[in-house]
Design an enzyme around this catalytic site. Sequence first.
Site, PDB file in Angstrom:
ATOM      1  NE  ARG A  26      -3.929   1.852   2.379  1.00  0.00           N
ATOM      2  CZ  ARG A  26      -5.009   1.795   3.133  1.00  0.00           C
ATOM      3  NH1 ARG A  26      -5.136   0.847   4.046  1.00  0.00           N
ATOM      4  NH2 ARG A  26      -5.965   2.671   2.979  1.00  0.00           N
ATOM      5  CD  GLU A  86      -3.179   4.335  -6.910  1.00  0.00           C
ATOM      6  OE1 GLU A  86      -3.324   5.273  -7.697  1.00  0.00           O
ATOM      7  OE2 GLU A  86      -2.468   4.423  -5.879  1.00  0.00           O
TER       8      GLU A  86
END
Lengths: 342, 342
Positions: free
Chosen positions: B71, B284
């Site tokens: 992340r 994404e």
Amino acid sequence: MIIDVHGHYTTAPTALGAWRDRQIAGLADPSRSANPSDLTISDDELRESIESNQLKKMKERGSDLTIFSPRASFMAHHIGNFQTSSSWAAICNELCFRVAQMYPDHFVPAAMLPQSPGVDPASCIPELVKCVEQYGNVGINLNPDPSGGHWTSPPLTDRYWYRIYEKMVEYDIPAMIHVSTSCNPCFHTTGAHYLNADTTAFMQCLTGDLFKDFPTLKFLIPHGGGAVPYHWGRFRGLAQELKKPLLDEHLLNNIYFDTCVYHQPGIDLLTTVIPVKNILFASEMIGAVRGIDPTTGHYYDDTKRYVEATSRLSADDRHLVYEGNARRVFSRLDAQLRKKGL
Amino acid sequence: MIIDVHGHYTTAPTALGAWRDRQIAGLADPSRSANPSDLTISDDELRESIESNQLKKMKERGSDLTIFSPRASFMAHHIGNFQTSSSWAAICNELCFRVAQMYPDHFVPAAMLPQSPGVDPASCIPELVKCVEQYGNVGINLNPDPSGGHWTSPPLTDRYWYRIYEKMVEYDIPAMIHVSTSCNPCFHTTGAHYLNADTTAFMQCLTGDLFKDFPTLKFLIPHGGGAVPYHWGRFRGLAQELKKPLLDEHLLNNIYFDTCVYHQPGIDLLTTVIPVKNILFASEMIGAVRGIDPTTGHYYDDTKRYVEATSRLSADDRHLVYEGNARRVFSRLDAQLRKKGL
């Protein structure tokens, strides 16, 4: 009438830069410091610098009136202290005022402020008042990062800035949110810092509720809004994530974008995603990009060509982009024009 | 095959975040510090987090393989020191490796680096080597601003970064240039800092001559290149002002853009101005913008819909955007796929 809402005096006589160099030298060595009275620039010098540059190109390209402010990259608020910025802003604003007096049909002034990092923005109010009341300025340029690329001031939504906003609302003048030279080596001034600041300012407004406190406050985000229109879906989605109203309601009664985007696909996108009422014609001529685009044979910053060519705008839309929106946002300009019967 | 080159493990089991909180608490109070061995996440927990999130949406939307990295906003390189980042990167990279082992047809890992502000980037090489040689990583994420919004590192063109580049060239792996959380209150992380970093990185490369020193170095600029394609005329013009070659030659043998632009007009612009060979499909997902666009009824980040709908791409072009370019840029991914007969 075609109004260009974003022009800077980038071609001021060289004596101006030389005076600034002396002022800066004086910060380290007071024996070299300059007084404002040391600077003399004649009307002929101003005329020469304008007629062979901005006014020449305005006539060639077919724009009529430019909202004209001091050179953005020269504001350099990070240099020295408040007194440094104060003397410098006064000099630069006076020059734009003189240009506007000499060419009242072609230039109307907007003011730079004597901002200085860490200094209360309220310190800028006397210069702002002088520029509006004595010089006829119709707007201001507000630098959200007077540190020059270190971003040490609070976001634009912070109460830190409110004294400026109160004065803007009182006068009904908009602020163009415009940074100056980057002294952070990561950020190229016109290729990164300017665009980043545009995006940053918009997102600061998106996350906050500034326009609840100031329903009539008006910000002009230059350079076509930085990355914002290209990522309009992202910003609409982020507003949803943050439980904000739709952007039309949350921001687009207060935020406007100029057309300083230097190719046709960019203007096509801008005029596709942003409502016409929020788009104001501008070129930032003579500015960061002065060359001729080899793919078109025309100047990159001749943005009128793109506005003319885009299929997204009707004739009525173009009138709004060229004139109507500018007169609505810069209401003191509208008042000046009406006085002349325009 | 449809390859999504930009996915982060944003849905990792909550134990990961809890461990990170303890690690951060330990910086102030060593009695509370966490050891990597304290963290246990089972395969079942990983499966649950992937199958109900990324893999589910990949199947719904029709993408096959995601280049999967830790992340981005959690990298937070500004926290602690090199040892802090080193433990954290090792844990996060191992999780992505485990996901890729469990779903070898759907995920291939890319590594975060244990960067730390002011620490020589060469310190990241052991983690990079492990990730490539032992974990099969096909790329890295390089943070141009490990300070988290204060931009205290040199530009990407500085020799400061060269040890990383030498290793990238040796392995023929690209770097996605991706910042992490902003701890500067001026910059919203996903609404300003990410996009600003994309624009900044591109402009750093434009002003420098990095690719003369590293002709085979490859950078992927995410989020559709920040503000760059929208201002492509500005960047072409700035390259002229700086006496650089045309961008095709100067940058487009080395710089690529992904398709993380969350509305149709943005993808239309990207595919209009950037050569097809430089565009790599990505979403994404699951990332900053998770909602449904009320104007379309579809997820903002379902970027495949925009790539399908744009009139700018032929079927052959789409194949390049979806697969061909990714296999060329991520050559180690291509080698892995070929071994499987794909």
